[in-house]
Structure formats: structure tokens, C-alpha cells
Enzyme design. Structure first.
Site, PDB file in Angstrom:
ATOM      1  N   ASP A  33     -88.980  26.589  54.549  1.00 45.45           N
ATOM      2  CA  ASP A  33     -88.352  25.474  55.221  1.00 45.45           C
ATOM      3  C   ASP A  33     -89.421  24.181  55.128  1.00 45.45           C
ATOM      4  O   ASP A  33     -90.624  24.389  54.693  1.00 45.45           O
ATOM      5  CB  ASP A  33     -88.757  26.005  56.662  1.00 45.45           C
ATOM      6  CG  ASP A  33     -88.093  25.091  57.727  1.00 45.45           C
ATOM      7  OD1 ASP A  33     -88.114  23.915  57.581  1.00 45.45           O
ATOM      8  OD2 ASP A  33     -87.809  25.723  58.724  1.00 45.45           O
ATOM      9  N   THR A  69     -83.547  21.853  60.626  1.00 47.61           N
ATOM     10  CA  THR A  69     -83.675  23.086  60.242  1.00 47.61           C
ATOM     11  C   THR A  69     -82.377  23.919  60.588  1.00 47.61           C
ATOM     12  O   THR A  69     -81.871  24.671  59.597  1.00 47.61           O
ATOM     13  CB  THR A  69     -84.942  23.905  60.987  1.00 47.61           C
ATOM     14  OG1 THR A  69     -86.080  23.137  60.421  1.00 47.61           O
ATOM     15  CG2 THR A  69     -85.034  25.458  60.649  1.00 47.61           C
ATOM     16  N   ASN A  90     -80.647  20.913  66.363  1.00 46.12           N
ATOM     17  CA  ASN A  90     -81.609  21.680  67.088  1.00 46.12           C
ATOM     18  C   ASN A  90     -81.246  21.836  68.605  1.00 46.12           C
ATOM     19  O   ASN A  90     -80.913  22.939  69.061  1.00 46.12           O
ATOM     20  CB  ASN A  90     -83.041  21.517  66.885  1.00 46.12           C
ATOM     21  CG  ASN A  90     -83.585  21.953  65.015  1.00 46.12           C
ATOM     22  OD1 ASN A  90     -82.574  22.251  64.317  1.00 46.12           O
ATOM     23  ND2 ASN A  90     -84.772  21.985  64.829  1.00 46.12           N
ATOM     24  N   TYR A 154     -86.424  37.344  65.225  1.00 46.40           N
ATOM     25  CA  TYR A 154     -87.347  36.083  64.923  1.00 46.40           C
ATOM     26  C   TYR A 154     -88.580  36.236  65.381  1.00 46.40           C
ATOM     27  O   TYR A 154     -88.612  36.294  66.605  1.00 46.40           O
ATOM     28  CB  TYR A 154     -86.551  34.575  64.823  1.00 46.40           C
ATOM     29  CG  TYR A 154     -87.535  33.770  64.388  1.00 46.40           C
ATOM     30  CD1 TYR A 154     -87.739  33.705  63.045  1.00 46.40           C
ATOM     31  CD2 TYR A 154     -88.289  33.042  65.083  1.00 46.40           C
ATOM     32  CE1 TYR A 154     -88.436  32.645  62.342  1.00 46.40           C
ATOM     33  CE2 TYR A 154     -89.130  31.814  64.532  1.00 46.40           C
ATOM     34  CZ  TYR A 154     -89.200  31.732  63.059  1.00 46.40           C
ATOM     35  OH  TYR A 154     -90.074  30.935  62.631  1.00 46.40           O
ATOM     36  N   ASP A 190     -93.183  23.747  56.236  1.00 50.16           N
ATOM     37  CA  ASP A 190     -92.677  22.740  57.451  1.00 50.16           C
ATOM     38  C   ASP A 190     -93.905  22.561  58.465  1.00 50.16           C
ATOM     39  O   ASP A 190     -94.140  21.547  59.018  1.00 50.16           O
ATOM     40  CB  ASP A 190     -91.319  23.555  57.870  1.00 50.16           C
ATOM     41  CG  ASP A 190     -90.968  22.422  59.015  1.00 50.16           C
ATOM     42  OD1 ASP A 190     -90.527  21.423  58.372  1.00 50.16           O
ATOM     43  OD2 ASP A 190     -90.879  22.770  60.325  1.00 50.16           O
ATOM     44  N   HIS A 194     -95.583  19.035  59.412  1.00 54.47           N
ATOM     45  CA  HIS A 194     -95.364  18.322  60.502  1.00 54.47           C
ATOM     46  C   HIS A 194     -96.957  17.883  61.113  1.00 54.47           C
ATOM     47  O   HIS A 194     -97.065  17.079  61.423  1.00 54.47           O
ATOM     48  CB  HIS A 194     -94.877  19.123  61.593  1.00 54.47           C
ATOM     49  CG  HIS A 194     -93.369  19.490  61.565  1.00 54.47           C
ATOM     50  ND1 HIS A 194     -92.520  18.100  61.660  1.00 54.47           N
ATOM     51  CD2 HIS A 194     -92.574  20.354  61.475  1.00 54.47           C
ATOM     52  CE1 HIS A 194     -91.283  18.422  61.632  1.00 54.47           C
ATOM     53  NE2 HIS A 194     -91.101  19.829  61.265  1.00 54.47           N
ATOM     54  N   HIS A 236     -84.693  20.782  53.874  1.00 56.95           N
ATOM     55  CA  HIS A 236     -84.660  19.362  53.938  1.00 56.95           C
ATOM     56  C   HIS A 236     -86.132  19.181  53.655  1.00 56.95           C
ATOM     57  O   HIS A 236     -87.050  20.030  53.064  1.00 56.95           O
ATOM     58  CB  HIS A 236     -84.809  18.853  55.498  1.00 56.95           C
ATOM     59  CG  HIS A 236     -85.506  19.716  56.281  1.00 56.95           C
ATOM     60  ND1 HIS A 236     -86.846  19.641  56.605  1.00 56.95           N
ATOM     61  CD2 HIS A 236     -85.368  20.679  57.423  1.00 56.95           C
ATOM     62  CE1 HIS A 236     -87.511  20.475  57.365  1.00 56.95           C
ATOM     63  NE2 HIS A 236     -86.499  21.244  57.683  1.00 56.95           N
TER      64      HIS A 236
HETATM   65  P1  AMP Z   1     -87.699  21.868  63.032  1.00 56.89           P
HETATM   66  O1  AMP Z   1     -88.898  21.626  62.117  1.00 56.89           O
HETATM   67  O2  AMP Z   1     -87.798  21.394  64.449  1.00 56.89           O
HETATM   68  O3  AMP Z   1     -86.506  21.664  62.302  1.00 56.89           O
HETATM   69  O4  AMP Z   1     -87.687  23.357  63.024  1.00 56.89           O
HETATM   70  C1  AMP Z   1     -88.562  24.316  62.524  1.00 56.89           C
HETATM   71  C2  AMP Z   1     -88.602  25.471  63.291  1.00 56.89           C
HETATM   72  O5  AMP Z   1     -87.526  26.399  63.383  1.00 56.89           O
HETATM   73  C3  AMP Z   1     -89.757  26.430  62.630  1.00 56.89           C
HETATM   74  O6  AMP Z   1     -91.246  26.118  63.026  1.00 56.89           O
HETATM   75  C4  AMP Z   1     -89.666  27.939  63.117  1.00 56.89           C
HETATM   76  O7  AMP Z   1     -90.309  28.312  63.578  1.00 56.89           O
HETATM   77  C5  AMP Z   1     -87.981  27.663  63.798  1.00 56.89           C
HETATM   78  N1  AMP Z   1     -87.169  28.708  63.267  1.00 56.89           N
HETATM   79  C6  AMP Z   1     -86.625  28.629  62.141  1.00 56.89           C
HETATM   80  N2  AMP Z   1     -85.889  29.769  62.031  1.00 56.89           N
HETATM   81  C7  AMP Z   1     -85.533  30.189  63.392  1.00 56.89           C
HETATM   82  C8  AMP Z   1     -84.838  31.028  63.766  1.00 56.89           C
HETATM   83  N3  AMP Z   1     -84.044  31.891  62.917  1.00 56.89           N
HETATM   84  N4  AMP Z   1     -84.882  31.537  65.101  1.00 56.89           N
HETATM   85  C9  AMP Z   1     -85.650  30.601  65.943  1.00 56.89           C
HETATM   86  N5  AMP Z   1     -86.457  29.651  65.414  1.00 56.89           N
HETATM   87  C10 AMP Z   1     -86.725  29.403  64.143  1.00 56.89           C
HETATM   88 ZN    ZN Z   2     -86.719  22.931  58.399  1.00 58.59          ZN
HETATM   89 ZN    ZN Z   3     -89.536  20.919  60.632  1.00 60.21          ZN
END
Ligand code: AMP
Ligand code: ZN
Ligand code: ZN
Length: 410
Positions: A33, A69, A90, A154, A190, A194, A236
Site C-alpha cells: 500500500d 486505498t 473510502n 482484516y 503507506d 502518512h 497509489h
Molecule cells: P487510506 O490511506 O486512507 O487510503 O487507507 C489505508 C488504510 O486502509 C490502511 O492503513 C489499512 O489499515 C486500511 N485497510 C487496508 N485494507 C483494509 C481492509 N481489507 N479492511 C479494512 N481496512 C483496510
Molecule cells: Zn492505499
Molecule cells: Zn494511505
């Protein structure tokens, strides 16, 4: 018996074409990620650098809009843009079912009603194969009634090494139980992106850790001696945000948004507005338009077509998109972000800003060595995986096999 089978493959594999092994191929797809397209050049991780020489690699991968994500992981496994698979962000609101989707609210995010398309594991199972997922968006709920054959709930606390050990264990099952497609997910790059920003030593450290995991996995796969293709992908990239106080735009200070909308949905770089009273749209739009400098405001009908983002029941009446390195939101988001001190963010227009681009690396007996691909869109990964597994590719996807087929040996 199993040993005999493995030696049979180990001996024959180098001499066999994809068409000959199609009925027996395996795909292990790993998501790192937030792994930006240039991290290998920037940080020189040894295993990935070697894997790129031994296999195929894209200059970069354009995520679907928004470069977040959930929409992107789901585009990888459905071969569809966000407006077709339905997971447009999201968080978002659906005006037809009058409900909010939120990736962080498990009660909501585990409901199959939000998820369209045919995930790869479902495509494979429908055509008689077993699959496994050690995490992937959509893998822990029964989309169209089906989970992956083996899947995990998860839990980001599960150690990364355990995910690799489980992959090896799955591939060591007797043939009838062995999954032919395995997905794996790691969030460490990721997370660091952040928290510290893509230019930080902490991100370099996370990239090297991810690299070491890939190295361990690749070595384990070499010893398994099955016709396995290893795909390393990301969803991304990441933009440096520094410091939040100077780069945050509070849209509530510019237009009357709070009382006129059904809440509003912000992922820090793009905010959607669903109006209660549609006659209020024009005034809010004009007010935001007058101040348009560090963001762009769109009415739904004007959203760029190539973003494939207009899904009338889910896309807001109005969309505001920040330009990097700015962040946007309302009063609530402002407080939250000042507290969290974000140093990296993504979600920006991936067609304009290359820092949003992701990675694609492929390695295995069927992949041409040292093969460079130009930049491509993330929806094209799906038909390649389906083809490697010998599956019929659904007609309704957006991805095209011809984009990635050239990485395969004849
Ligand atoms: P974002 O940076 O807000 O786009 O999302 C990243 C976060 O999505 C990560 O920190 C993960 O913990 C969460 N994430 C990734 N895959 C999953 C999943 N299958 N179920 C729940 N959360 C997830
Ligand atoms: Zn991501
Ligand atoms: Zn992210």
C-alpha cells in the site's frame, strides 16, 4: 507423490510455454500500500531492484480516481473503474439507499451490497479453482455470495512475516486443496508515508522492510517449484505535506455547506457534497469557484470523463478536489488534521500528478526478463491475472489484456 509432482514441474517449467502450463499456473499478488512509482529509484531496495531486472516492470501505474486505498484495491481485483465497481471512495454516501459507506466502519464495509463487479477470486472459483487471501479489500465478505476459499479477517496487527509463512503453507497443500491465486496486503509503506512523508528516512526504512519481505517471499517461491507468477503492485503513491497549518483549506469558511448538505464526505484531498435542497447548489458552487486556487470545484456533470467517477447515486452533487500539497475539508477535518500532523497524503488527481502513481512488477517463469513497460492504468492488471490462470475474462470489465500481455514469453 507430491514430491514427484514438484520435481516434475521443476524440471519441465523452464521449457514450457504459458499455453502449456495454463491449467496449472499460480499467481501470488502482493500489494504494498502507498508504494510510490519512484521509491525503487529513490531508495535502492536490493530485492526489488533485482526482481525488476529478472522480470517485467512498469514505468508507473495510474490509479483510478480518487487515488485512495479502497477504490484502487477494488479496481485491481475487478478490472473496473470506480464508477462501475461502485466503491468510489473510502467514505461516501448513497442517495438511493440513503446510507453511508465507510471503509473504517466494519459493520458497513462488510456488507456486500456496496461491492459490484466480479472479484478475481470469485472469477477463479466460478471456473473451478481454489483461491486464498491474506487481506484484500472485499476479501472478507461474501460478494455475490462467495468468499475466497481461504481468507482472513482484516487485522493490521498480524505480523507481516506470518502472512508470508501462511502463503508458503497454502502453496504446500495437496494439489486438490491448493489455492491457485493468493493475494497479500502490507500497509507499512503507506503508514510511514502518512506519518512522516515520502521524503523521510522513516519511509526509506519502511521501503527497505517491505523489500526484505518481498525477498523472503521470492526465495520461498523459488523453493516451491510450481509455475508461480509473483506480482508486486501498489494502489497509489504519496505526496509530501508540510506543514498542515499552512496548507489546509477549510471550505466551511468559504461557503455555506454545513446546513445545506447531508453531512459531507472528505478524505482530506477531495470532498463530496450531497445537497438536501438542490436550489442551494448554485450559490455554494459560485462561492467556492470565486476562491478556486488551491483546489478545483466541479458540479457532478462537469467531473472529467477520464476519471470515470460519475456514478449518479454515489457521487456528490458537487466535488471539491485539492491540488497538492493542499488539504481540504470542513471544521471537523481541520481539527483532526492539526492534531494528527499529517506529513504525507494521497487521493489527488492521478492523471495530473505523477506522485500519485503506483507500481507494477512481475516475476516468474512466464515473464520476460528485464522487460520495461510504459505507464498504464490500474484496471489492466485483472485481465493479465485471469489470463495467467487460464480463466475466461468477463466482457464487462474496463481492463484490456493487450496492455500487459506483452510481458509474457510466447
Ligand atoms: P487510506 O490511506 O486512507 O487510503 O487507507 C489505508 C488504510 O486502509 C490502511 O492503513 C489499512 O489499515 C486500511 N485497510 C487496508 N485494507 C483494509 C481492509 N481489507 N479492511 C479494512 N481496512 C483496510
Ligand atoms: Zn492505499
Ligand atoms: Zn494511505
Amino acid at each position: 507423490m507430491r514430491d514427484k509432482f514438484i520435481w516434475f514441474w521443476a524440471f519441465l517449467m523452464p521449457f514450457m510455454s504459458l499455453a502449456q502450463t495454463k491449467q496449472n499456473n499460480y499467481v501470488v499478488m502482493v500489494s504494498l500500500d502507498g508504494f510510490r512509482h519512484d521509491y525503487v529509484k529513490k531508495f535502492n531496495p536490493p530485492h526489488l531492484s533485482k526482481l525488476i531486472k529478472e522480470g517485467a516492470s512498469a514505468q508507473s501505474v495510474i490509479p483510478v480516481y480518487p487515488s485512495k486505498t479502497f477504490p484502487n484495491h477494488y479496481s485491481i481485483v475487478t478490472g473496473m473503474y470506480a464508477n462501475k465497481h461502485g466503491l468510489i471512495d473510502n467514505p461516501f454516501y448513497d442517495t438511493e439507499i440513503e446510507a453511508v459507506y465507510s471503509s473504517s466502519n466494519r459493520e458497513v464495509s462488510l456488507d456486500p451490497k456496496w461491492y459490484g463487479g466480479t472479484p478475481l477470486w470469485q472469477l477463479a472459483q466460478g471456473q473451478g479453482l481454489k483461491t486464498a487471501s491474506f487481506f484484500w479489500v472485499g476479501s472478507e465478505l461474501p460478494i455475490k455470495g462467495q468468499y475466497p476459499t481461504y481468507h482472513k479477517k482484516y487485522d493490521p496487527a498480524i505480523p507481516n512475516q506470518e502472512r508470508i509463512d501462511q502463503t508458503v503453507a497454502w502453496l504446500s497443500l495437496p494439489e486438490a486443496e491448493r489455492p491457485r491465486l493468493i493475494t497479500l496486503y502490507f500497509s507499512l509503506v503507506d503508514d510511514a508515508g502518512h506519518r512522516y512523508g515520502p521524503d523521510s528516512p522513516e519511509v526509506k526504512q519502511a521501503v527497505l522492510q517491505a523489500d526484505s519481505l518481498v525477498g523472503k517471499l521470492q526465495n520461498a517461491l523459488k523453493n516451491i517449484a510450481l509455475p508461480i507468477t509473483l506480482l508486486i503492485v501498489s494502489d497509489h503513491g504519496m505526496e509530501q505535506i508540510n506543514p498542515v497549518q499552512e496548507y489546509f483549506v477549510n471550505l466551511e469558511k468559504i461557503a455555506d455547506l454545513r446546513d445545506t448538505t447531508i453531512n459531507f464526505f472528505s478524505n482530506a484531498v477531495h470532498t463530496q457534497f450531497y445537497f438536501k435542497d438542490k436550489t442551494k447548489i448554485d450559490k455554494a458552487y459560485q462561492d467556492l469557484k470565486k476562491n478556486e486556487k488551491n483546489y478545483t470545484v466541479f458540479l457532478r456533470k462537469d467531473i472529467p470523463k477520464h476519471w470515470h467517477y460519475n456514478l449518479p447515486t454515489r457521487t456528490g452533487d458537487m466535488l471539491v478536489v485539492a491540488k497538492p500539497p493542499y488539504l481540504i475539508g470542513g471544521n471537523h477535518a481541520e481539527k483532526k488534521m492539526y492534531k494528527e500532523q499529517t506529513r504525507g497524503q494521497h487521493g489527488y488527481d492521478p492523471y495530473t500528478y505523477k506522485n500519485m502513481h503506483a507500481i507494477f512488477y512481475a516475476w516468474g517463469a512466464h515473464i520476460k526478463p528485464n522487460f520495461a513497460l510504459p505507464t498504464f492504468e490500474i484496471v489492466h492488471i485483472y485481465p493479465l491475472v485471469a489470463h495467467l490462470l487460464g480463466l475466461d475474462i468477463p466482457k464487462d470489465i474496463d481492463g484490456k489484456l493487450k496492455v500487459l500481455k506483452k510481458i509474457l514469453k510466447k
